[in-house]
Design a protein around this motif. Structure first.
Motif, PDB file in Angstrom:
ATOM      1  N   ARG A   1       0.824  -1.206   0.000  1.00 14.50           N
ATOM      2  CA  ARG A   1       0.000   0.000   0.000  1.00 14.50           C
ATOM      3  C   ARG A   1       0.860   1.259   0.000  1.00 14.50           C
ATOM      4  O   ARG A   1       1.041   1.914   1.026  1.00 14.50           O
ATOM      5  CB  ARG A   1      -0.950  -0.020   1.198  1.00 14.50           C
ATOM      6  N   ASN A   2       1.404   1.583  -1.157  1.00 17.42           N
ATOM      7  CA  ASN A   2       2.225   2.784  -1.294  1.00 17.42           C
ATOM      8  C   ASN A   2       1.717   3.721  -2.385  1.00 17.42           C
ATOM      9  O   ASN A   2       1.951   4.927  -2.329  1.00 17.42           O
ATOM     10  CB  ASN A   2       3.676   2.398  -1.591  1.00 17.42           C
ATOM     11  N   ALA A   3       1.065   3.185  -3.415  1.00 19.26           N
ATOM     12  CA  ALA A   3       0.601   4.011  -4.535  1.00 19.26           C
ATOM     13  C   ALA A   3      -0.542   4.919  -4.090  1.00 19.26           C
ATOM     14  O   ALA A   3      -1.347   4.575  -3.220  1.00 19.26           O
ATOM     15  CB  ALA A   3       0.154   3.118  -5.692  1.00 19.26           C
ATOM     16  N   LEU A   4      -0.607   6.093  -4.715  1.00 17.51           N
ATOM     17  CA  LEU A   4      -1.739   6.997  -4.520  1.00 17.51           C
ATOM     18  C   LEU A   4      -2.822   6.633  -5.530  1.00 17.51           C
ATOM     19  O   LEU A   4      -2.530   6.172  -6.629  1.00 17.51           O
ATOM     20  CB  LEU A   4      -1.311   8.451  -4.704  1.00 17.51           C
ATOM     21  N   CYS A   5      -4.070   6.848  -5.149  1.00 17.41           N
ATOM     22  CA  CYS A   5      -5.186   6.401  -5.993  1.00 17.41           C
ATOM     23  C   CYS A   5      -6.167   7.527  -6.259  1.00 17.41           C
ATOM     24  O   CYS A   5      -6.608   8.223  -5.337  1.00 17.41           O
ATOM     25  CB  CYS A   5      -5.912   5.236  -5.312  1.00 17.41           C
ATOM     26  N   LEU A   6      -6.516   7.718  -7.530  1.00 21.80           N
ATOM     27  CA  LEU A   6      -7.622   8.580  -7.936  1.00 21.80           C
ATOM     28  C   LEU A   6      -8.759   7.671  -8.391  1.00 21.80           C
ATOM     29  O   LEU A   6      -8.569   6.813  -9.259  1.00 21.80           O
ATOM     30  CB  LEU A   6      -7.222   9.501  -9.082  1.00 21.80           C
ATOM     31  N   TRP A   7      -9.902   7.865  -7.812  1.00 21.39           N
ATOM     32  CA  TRP A   7     -11.075   7.051  -8.172  1.00 21.39           C
ATOM     33  C   TRP A   7     -11.946   7.837  -9.142  1.00 21.39           C
ATOM     34  O   TRP A   7     -12.259   9.001  -8.918  1.00 21.39           O
ATOM     35  CB  TRP A   7     -11.851   6.689  -6.910  1.00 21.39           C
ATOM     36  N   LEU A   8     -12.343   7.185 -10.230  1.00 20.90           N
ATOM     37  CA  LEU A   8     -13.212   7.789 -11.239  1.00 20.90           C
ATOM     38  C   LEU A   8     -14.595   7.165 -11.104  1.00 20.90           C
ATOM     39  O   LEU A   8     -14.853   6.077 -11.630  1.00 20.90           O
ATOM     40  CB  LEU A   8     -12.640   7.541 -12.637  1.00 20.90           C
ATOM     41  N   PRO A   9     -15.502   7.799 -10.381  1.00 15.50           N
ATOM     42  CA  PRO A   9     -16.807   7.186 -10.121  1.00 15.50           C
ATOM     43  C   PRO A   9     -17.615   7.006 -11.402  1.00 15.50           C
ATOM     44  O   PRO A   9     -17.468   7.763 -12.363  1.00 15.50           O
ATOM     45  CB  PRO A   9     -17.480   8.167  -9.169  1.00 15.50           C
ATOM     46  N   ALA A  10     -18.474   5.980 -11.393  1.00 15.83           N
ATOM     47  CA  ALA A  10     -19.273   5.659 -12.576  1.00 15.83           C
ATOM     48  C   ALA A  10     -20.499   6.547 -12.701  1.00 15.83           C
ATOM     49  O   ALA A  10     -21.086   6.662 -13.780  1.00 15.83           O
ATOM     50  CB  ALA A  10     -19.698   4.188 -12.526  1.00 15.83           C
ATOM     51  N   GLY A  11     -20.918   7.152 -11.588  1.00 14.27           N
ATOM     52  CA  GLY A  11     -22.088   8.013 -11.638  1.00 14.27           C
ATOM     53  C   GLY A  11     -23.398   7.274 -11.488  1.00 14.27           C
ATOM     54  O   GLY A  11     -24.446   7.774 -11.923  1.00 14.27           O
ATOM     55  N   ASP A  12     -23.363   6.071 -10.884  1.00 15.85           N
ATOM     56  CA  ASP A  12     -24.598   5.305 -10.688  1.00 15.85           C
ATOM     57  C   ASP A  12     -24.566   4.626  -9.321  1.00 15.85           C
ATOM     58  O   ASP A  12     -23.712   4.932  -8.477  1.00 15.85           O
ATOM     59  CB  ASP A  12     -24.793   4.285 -11.814  1.00 15.85           C
ATOM     60  N   ASP A  13     -25.479   3.672  -9.096  1.00 20.77           N
ATOM     61  CA  ASP A  13     -25.639   3.081  -7.764  1.00 20.77           C
ATOM     62  C   ASP A  13     -24.480   2.178  -7.351  1.00 20.77           C
ATOM     63  O   ASP A  13     -24.441   1.688  -6.213  1.00 20.77           O
ATOM     64  CB  ASP A  13     -26.967   2.323  -7.671  1.00 20.77           C
ATOM     65  N   ARG A  14     -23.525   1.934  -8.241  1.00 21.03           N
ATOM     66  CA  ARG A  14     -22.343   1.160  -7.862  1.00 21.03           C
ATOM     67  C   ARG A  14     -21.388   1.965  -6.981  1.00 21.03           C
ATOM     68  O   ARG A  14     -20.567   1.406  -6.253  1.00 21.03           O
ATOM     69  CB  ARG A  14     -21.585   0.698  -9.111  1.00 21.03           C
ATOM     70  N   ASP A  15     -21.474   3.265  -7.076  1.00 18.62           N
ATOM     71  CA  ASP A  15     -20.442   4.118  -6.495  1.00 18.62           C
ATOM     72  C   ASP A  15     -20.351   4.015  -4.974  1.00 18.62           C
ATOM     73  O   ASP A  15     -19.242   4.056  -4.416  1.00 18.62           O
ATOM     74  CB  ASP A  15     -20.667   5.575  -6.905  1.00 18.62           C
ATOM     75  N   GLU A  16     -21.477   3.877  -4.288  1.00 16.98           N
ATOM     76  CA  GLU A  16     -21.416   3.823  -2.831  1.00 16.98           C
ATOM     77  C   GLU A  16     -20.672   2.569  -2.377  1.00 16.98           C
ATOM     78  O   GLU A  16     -19.870   2.622  -1.433  1.00 16.98           O
ATOM     79  CB  GLU A  16     -22.827   3.876  -2.242  1.00 16.98           C
ATOM     80  N   HIS A  17     -20.926   1.451  -3.019  1.00 18.65           N
ATOM     81  CA  HIS A  17     -20.220   0.213  -2.683  1.00 18.65           C
ATOM     82  C   HIS A  17     -18.726   0.361  -2.955  1.00 18.65           C
ATOM     83  O   HIS A  17     -17.893  -0.020  -2.121  1.00 18.65           O
ATOM     84  CB  HIS A  17     -20.797  -0.947  -3.493  1.00 18.65           C
ATOM     85  N   HIS A  18     -18.390   0.935  -4.106  1.00 20.12           N
ATOM     86  CA  HIS A  18     -16.978   1.095  -4.468  1.00 20.12           C
ATOM     87  C   HIS A  18     -16.283   2.090  -3.539  1.00 20.12           C
ATOM     88  O   HIS A  18     -15.119   1.900  -3.171  1.00 20.12           O
ATOM     89  CB  HIS A  18     -16.866   1.554  -5.913  1.00 20.12           C
ATOM     90  N   ALA A  19     -16.979   3.140  -3.140  1.00 17.60           N
ATOM     91  CA  ALA A  19     -16.378   4.135  -2.250  1.00 17.60           C
ATOM     92  C   ALA A  19     -15.981   3.498  -0.922  1.00 17.60           C
ATOM     93  O   ALA A  19     -14.900   3.774  -0.383  1.00 17.60           O
ATOM     94  CB  ALA A  19     -17.349   5.286  -2.025  1.00 17.60           C
ATOM     95  N   ALA A  20     -16.839   2.646  -0.390  1.00 14.75           N
ATOM     96  CA  ALA A  20     -16.532   1.990   0.877  1.00 14.75           C
ATOM     97  C   ALA A  20     -15.333   1.057   0.746  1.00 14.75           C
ATOM     98  O   ALA A  20     -14.447   1.033   1.610  1.00 14.75           O
ATOM     99  CB  ALA A  20     -17.761   1.217   1.371  1.00 14.75           C
ATOM    100  N   LEU A  21     -15.273   0.284  -0.349  1.00 11.30           N
ATOM    101  CA  LEU A  21     -14.142  -0.614  -0.578  1.00 11.30           C
ATOM    102  C   LEU A  21     -12.836   0.155  -0.670  1.00 11.30           C
ATOM    103  O   LEU A  21     -11.835  -0.201  -0.036  1.00 11.30           O
ATOM    104  CB  LEU A  21     -14.358  -1.401  -1.874  1.00 11.30           C
ATOM    105  N   LEU A  22     -12.831   1.195  -1.483  1.00 10.85           N
ATOM    106  CA  LEU A  22     -11.616   1.956  -1.739  1.00 10.85           C
ATOM    107  C   LEU A  22     -11.149   2.692  -0.489  1.00 10.85           C
ATOM    108  O   LEU A  22      -9.947   2.753  -0.209  1.00 10.85           O
ATOM    109  CB  LEU A  22     -11.849   2.936  -2.885  1.00 10.85           C
ATOM    110  N   LYS A  23     -12.078   3.244   0.255  1.00 10.54           N
ATOM    111  CA  LYS A  23     -11.721   3.965   1.482  1.00 10.54           C
ATOM    112  C   LYS A  23     -11.054   3.018   2.479  1.00 10.54           C
ATOM    113  O   LYS A  23     -10.045   3.365   3.115  1.00 10.54           O
ATOM    114  CB  LYS A  23     -12.973   4.584   2.099  1.00 10.54           C
ATOM    115  N   ALA A  24     -11.585   1.796   2.576  1.00  9.47           N
ATOM    116  CA  ALA A  24     -11.018   0.826   3.506  1.00  9.47           C
ATOM    117  C   ALA A  24      -9.614   0.396   3.084  1.00  9.47           C
ATOM    118  O   ALA A  24      -8.750   0.148   3.931  1.00  9.47           O
ATOM    119  CB  ALA A  24     -11.938  -0.392   3.612  1.00  9.47           C
ATOM    120  N   HIS A  25      -9.380   0.319   1.784  1.00 12.20           N
ATOM    121  CA  HIS A  25      -8.076  -0.156   1.299  1.00 12.20           C
ATOM    122  C   HIS A  25      -7.025   0.951   1.262  1.00 12.20           C
ATOM    123  O   HIS A  25      -5.890   0.760   1.707  1.00 12.20           O
ATOM    124  CB  HIS A  25      -8.219  -0.756  -0.092  1.00 12.20           C
TER     125      HIS A  25
END
Length: 544
Positions: free
Chosen positions: A130-154
């Motif tokens: 876990r060293n790389a920085l990450c930019l998340w490109l949201p899809a703009g639909d109902d998937r985003d909340e699930h992905h936001a939680a995953l990415l924030k945790a990682h």
């Protein structure tokens, strides 16, 4: 106002980006950007060209008494498969460890897919450090909340939500959506622009490349084309009128956290070629003197002995002993298997190569110029070309894979660029030109034709003064020189002490049981990485 572009696709995302890395670097600097990240899709194929462009610019300014306040950031764009749908990320190398993570992730995806593609899953991302920085490109639909939680945790504090306002939808509505999503999950936001070309005029070429990639025509692209020309490196004043200042400043701040430079990549020679407990330089010297005694059974001439000692001194000074030992090991294997081989090229100027049995030019009977092969002033790595019987060269290549493993030996790439004839064919196909006209036009071209000869060739097939003909010809001229795909080098091996994929991504070649890296020989030379040429020569088979 400070700003850095953190999401930029170059022409090395083949048939997608419409500007060369060099063009992007120069344009970003001219626009006053603080930094530019080259983030090709599942690839680091273009970063060395961008690095060299930045170094050339730096030298030019230094010659003028100026300094370069512009940074190059290395990264990559990824599409990950996840149970809730595709997840799009940009990973940026803030340090050497992060660079290794990105290169390893690319390798993992490329090795499990056919040539030219990659396949990654969310689980692949969770396995890297876990060293790389990450930019998340949201899809703009109902998937985003699930992905936001995953990415924030990682990723934790190394995660940003990238808000891209490209004037192809309701930007105010999209910004509000991104803001609310970031606020709900405690994410920082930054501006990015999904750049695909350096100037807006390249939108036309980008549409053509998209049509070629999708095997359709420009006319039939429909919604698969970008809606406008805003995916270029827009001016700072323009960006200031689109984004809130805080998002632009955040992009510049992220760039400041990325300290990795391409010259941090250090090549380490494999250690197998040196017996345990021995020094590489001493072992090479022993082999060279032993070989000299075998070459001159009646006594080694003083002149030859002096040449060998002089060369060994320079090899020791420049740190090339492992390279010579690696080539010697390959030649010894081939001769042990009865495979004819022969060193050639500038290496024939080396008395050490002759004593090692790599070349056959006797320094006792010839006036050799070792500096044509290795010179401290030129500061270029040695390059020993060794030809093997073409029908048995594969045995030598598989020996290298067995000795060093797939993770430490891979072929260099060759970047296939568009030439005039291939550009004429592909542009015509993307524009929907009749195949008979394309065939007549391409068959009339010769390799020695100069660029201005295109006008006459187009006139000969009836496209001289038409709008289609002018459009066709201009696109051909733009496309010539663009990279089209990676192919494998004729035999240049990169062999390393550490896994190759920590230095450069590795992917599958078209041929079975072959793997290649994403850089070609010019890229390797720019970074001082060594390759060993294991070449095939039909004449050796004929001699056999």
């Amino acid at each position: 106002m400070d700003f850095a572009e953190l999401h930029c696709t170059s022409a090395f995302t083949f048939l997608t980006g419409a500007s060369q890395p060099e063009e992007l670097v120069l344009q970003a600097w001219r626009q006053g950007y603080r930094a530019l990240a080259i983030t090709d899709d599942g690839s680091l194929a273009g970063v060395v060209r961008a690095y060299q462009a930045r170094e050339n610019l730096k030298k030019t300014l230094e010659d003028e008494g100026r300094t370069l306040d512009f940074r190059l950031i290395v990264g990559s764009h990824f599409r990950l498969h996840q149970d809730r749908g595709e997840l799009r990320l940009v990973l940026l190398a803030r340090d050497r460890q992060a660079y290794g993570e990105i290169s390893t992730l690319i390798t993992r995806g490329r090795r499990r897919a056919e040539k030219g593609h990659y396949r990654l899953h969310w689980q692949d991302l969770t396995r890297i450090d876990r060293n790389a920085l990450c930019l998340w490109l949201p899809a703009g639909d109902d998937r985003d909340e699930h992905h936001a939680a995953l990415l924030k945790a990682h990723f934790g504090e190394r995660l940003w939500l990238a808000c891209e306002l490209l004037q192809d939808r309701n930007d105010a509505l999209h910004y509000r959506y991104c803001y609310q999503l970031a606020d709900r999950f405690g994410l920082a936001m930054t501006a990015a622009n999904d750049v695909h070309y350096h100037r807006p005029e390249r939108q036309r070429l980008q549409e053509l490349l998209t049509a070629l990639r999708l095997n359709t025509t420009v006319r039939d692209l429909g919604r698969r084309r970008f809606q406008n020309d805003q995916r270029h490196l827009r001016g700072l004043d323009r960006l200031a009128g689109i984004y809130p200042p805080a998002l632009l400043e955040e992009a510049a701040w992220i760039a400041e956290q990325c300290h990795f430079e391409m010259d941090e990549i250090r090549y380490q020679y494999p250690e197998e070629v040196v017996p345990p407990g021995q020094n590489a330089d001493d072992y090479l010297a022993a082999l060279a003197h032993q070989g000299a005694e075998a070459r001159y059974p009646d006594g080694v001439p003083d002149r030859v002995r002096a040449l060998v000692d002089k060369e060994l001194g320079l090899i020791r000074q420049l740190g090339y002993a492992h390279y010579f030992l690696t080539v010697h090991d390959i030649v010894a294997f081939a001769r042990g298997q009865g495979i004819l081989c022969q060193g050639r090229g500038s290496a024939a100027n080396s008395a050490v190569c002759y004593c090692l049995g790599v070349t056959e030019v006797d320094p006792g009977r010839s006036q050799l110029l070792f500096e044509r092969f290795i010179s401290q002033e030129r500061d270029e790595p040695p390059d020993i070309d060794v030809d093997f019987e073409h029908e048995r060269r594969e045995e030598v290549m598989q020996y290298l894979y067995r000795k060093y493993g797939r993770d430490r030996a891979a072929l260099a790439a060759t970047v296939i660029h568009y030439r005039t004839r291939s550009a004429v064919r592909d542009v015509g196909r993307a524009l929907g030109v009749d195949m008979d006209i394309i065939e007549r036009l391409s068959s009339n071209l010769a390799w020695w034709d100069k660029p201005d000869a295109l006008v006459e060739r187009f006139r000969e097939v009836g496209l001289g003064g038409s709008t289609l003909g002018r459009h066709y010809r201009e696109l051909v001229q733009e496309l010539v020189g663009f990279p089209r795909h990676l192919s494998q080098h004729v035999g240049g091996f990169v062999i390393t002490r550490d896994p190759v994929h920590t230095l450069v991504p590795v992917e599958n070649a078209a041929m079975p049981d072959r793997t290649l890296i994403q850089w070609d020989k010019d890229d390797l030379e720019s970074l001082g990485l060594m390759k060993v040429d294991v070449l095939a020569l039909g004449m050796l088979t004929a001699i056999r």
